[in-house]
Scaffold this motif. Structure first.
Motif, mmCIF file in Angstrom:
data_model
loop_
_atom_site.group_PDB
_atom_site.id
_atom_site.type_symbol
_atom_site.label_atom_id
_atom_site.label_comp_id
_atom_site.label_asym_id
_atom_site.label_seq_id
_atom_site.Cartn_x
_atom_site.Cartn_y
_atom_site.Cartn_z
ATOM 1 N N GLY A 10 0.793 -1.216 0.000
ATOM 2 C CA GLY A 10 0.000 0.000 0.000
ATOM 3 C C GLY A 10 0.828 1.270 0.000
ATOM 4 O O GLY A 10 0.263 2.370 0.067
ATOM 5 N N TYR A 11 2.141 1.128 -0.099
ATOM 6 C CA TYR A 11 3.032 2.287 -0.110
ATOM 7 C C TYR A 11 3.992 2.182 -1.286
ATOM 8 O O TYR A 11 4.298 1.083 -1.757
ATOM 9 C CB TYR A 11 3.826 2.385 1.196
ATOM 10 C CG TYR A 11 2.943 2.600 2.389
ATOM 11 C CD1 TYR A 11 2.493 3.869 2.726
ATOM 12 C CD2 TYR A 11 2.526 1.521 3.162
ATOM 13 C CE1 TYR A 11 1.653 4.056 3.814
ATOM 14 C CE2 TYR A 11 1.691 1.706 4.249
ATOM 15 C CZ TYR A 11 1.262 2.982 4.572
ATOM 16 O OH TYR A 11 0.428 3.167 5.642
ATOM 17 N N SER A 61 -4.063 7.075 -1.733
ATOM 18 C CA SER A 61 -4.369 8.502 -1.636
ATOM 19 C C SER A 61 -3.308 9.400 -2.266
ATOM 20 O O SER A 61 -3.578 10.558 -2.564
ATOM 21 C CB SER A 61 -4.534 8.901 -0.168
ATOM 22 O OG SER A 61 -3.276 8.839 0.502
ATOM 23 N N GLY A 62 -2.087 8.875 -2.413
ATOM 24 C CA GLY A 62 -0.985 9.690 -2.901
ATOM 25 C C GLY A 62 -0.356 10.545 -1.820
ATOM 26 O O GLY A 62 0.610 11.268 -2.078
ATOM 27 N N LYS A 92 6.017 0.061 10.624
ATOM 28 C CA LYS A 92 5.697 -0.774 9.460
ATOM 29 C C LYS A 92 6.921 -1.054 8.602
ATOM 30 O O LYS A 92 6.791 -1.615 7.523
ATOM 31 C CB LYS A 92 4.628 -0.092 8.599
ATOM 32 C CG LYS A 92 3.302 0.113 9.300
ATOM 33 C CD LYS A 92 2.300 0.776 8.369
ATOM 34 C CE LYS A 92 0.956 0.938 9.072
ATOM 35 N NZ LYS A 92 -0.054 1.443 8.142
ATOM 36 N N GLY A 93 8.096 -0.631 9.065
ATOM 37 C CA GLY A 93 9.312 -0.842 8.289
ATOM 38 C C GLY A 93 9.513 0.168 7.171
ATOM 39 O O GLY A 93 10.391 0.001 6.322
ATOM 40 N N ILE A 94 8.713 1.217 7.161
ATOM 41 C CA ILE A 94 8.793 2.214 6.098
ATOM 42 C C ILE A 94 10.136 2.938 6.116
ATOM 43 O O ILE A 94 10.746 3.156 5.061
ATOM 44 C CB ILE A 94 7.603 3.196 6.176
ATOM 45 C CG1 ILE A 94 6.328 2.453 5.768
ATOM 46 C CG2 ILE A 94 7.839 4.439 5.341
ATOM 47 C CD1 ILE A 94 5.041 3.226 5.977
ATOM 48 N N GLY A 95 10.637 3.293 7.292
ATOM 49 C CA GLY A 95 11.925 3.977 7.385
ATOM 50 C C GLY A 95 13.062 3.117 6.852
ATOM 51 O O GLY A 95 13.915 3.591 6.082
#
Length: 150
Positions: A10-11, A61-62, A92-95
């Motif tokens: 989703g990212y 959503s952008g 969420k591990g995004i970094g």
């Protein structure tokens, strides 16, 4: 170096400068990042304009949810800075995925090193291969504020 998990579903990560939400980045950094508290918007805009910028975006959503900036000559050296993940999506591990994407983006350029400074996120950076300087006594800094020149 540990294997970096894929970016959370989703990212998406982009280095497209047109996608950077400069107002959001300024708000994050100037109000919630210990290294940039109170940074003026004009100064942040100049930093963005003169750097290689990365954003993480919600695919649906952008909306931008994370940011990283690199100061580099794309030949010998890079400094990774202003890495920030919105508190709403932390954990969420995004970094880690963002820093890995920056590393992978710079890899083909043959840089000798990428430096960064952190007070509290060593574990995030170690996951993608960063380590403490072997000879920190070789490095120096010129701090204009200490010279009364800022």
């Amino acid at each position: 170096m540990n294997a970096v998990p894929p970016l959370a579903e989703g990212y998406e990560i982009s280095a497209d400068p047109a996608r950077i939400d400069a107002g959001r980045v300024h708000r994050w950094l100037s109000t919630d990042a210990y290294w940039a508290l109170g940074r003026e918007r004009e100064r942040q805009d100049r930093a963005i304009a003169a750097s290689l910028n990365f954003g993480v975006y919600d695919s649906a959503s952008g909306e931008q949810v994370a940011y990283a900036r690199v100061v580099t000559d794309l030949a010998t050296f890079a400094w990774l800075c202003d890495v920030y993940v919105d508190p709403a999506v932390r954990g969420k591990g995004i970094g880690t995925s963002l820093v890995a994407a920056v590393r992978d983006h710079l890899l083909p350029h043959g840089l000798r090193r990428i430096l960064l400074a952190t007070h509290d996120a060593h574990g995030v950076y170690e996951k993608v291969g960063f380590e403490a300087l072997e000879e920190p006594d070789r490095w120096m800094a010129l701090i204009f504020a200490k010279l009364g020149m800022e």
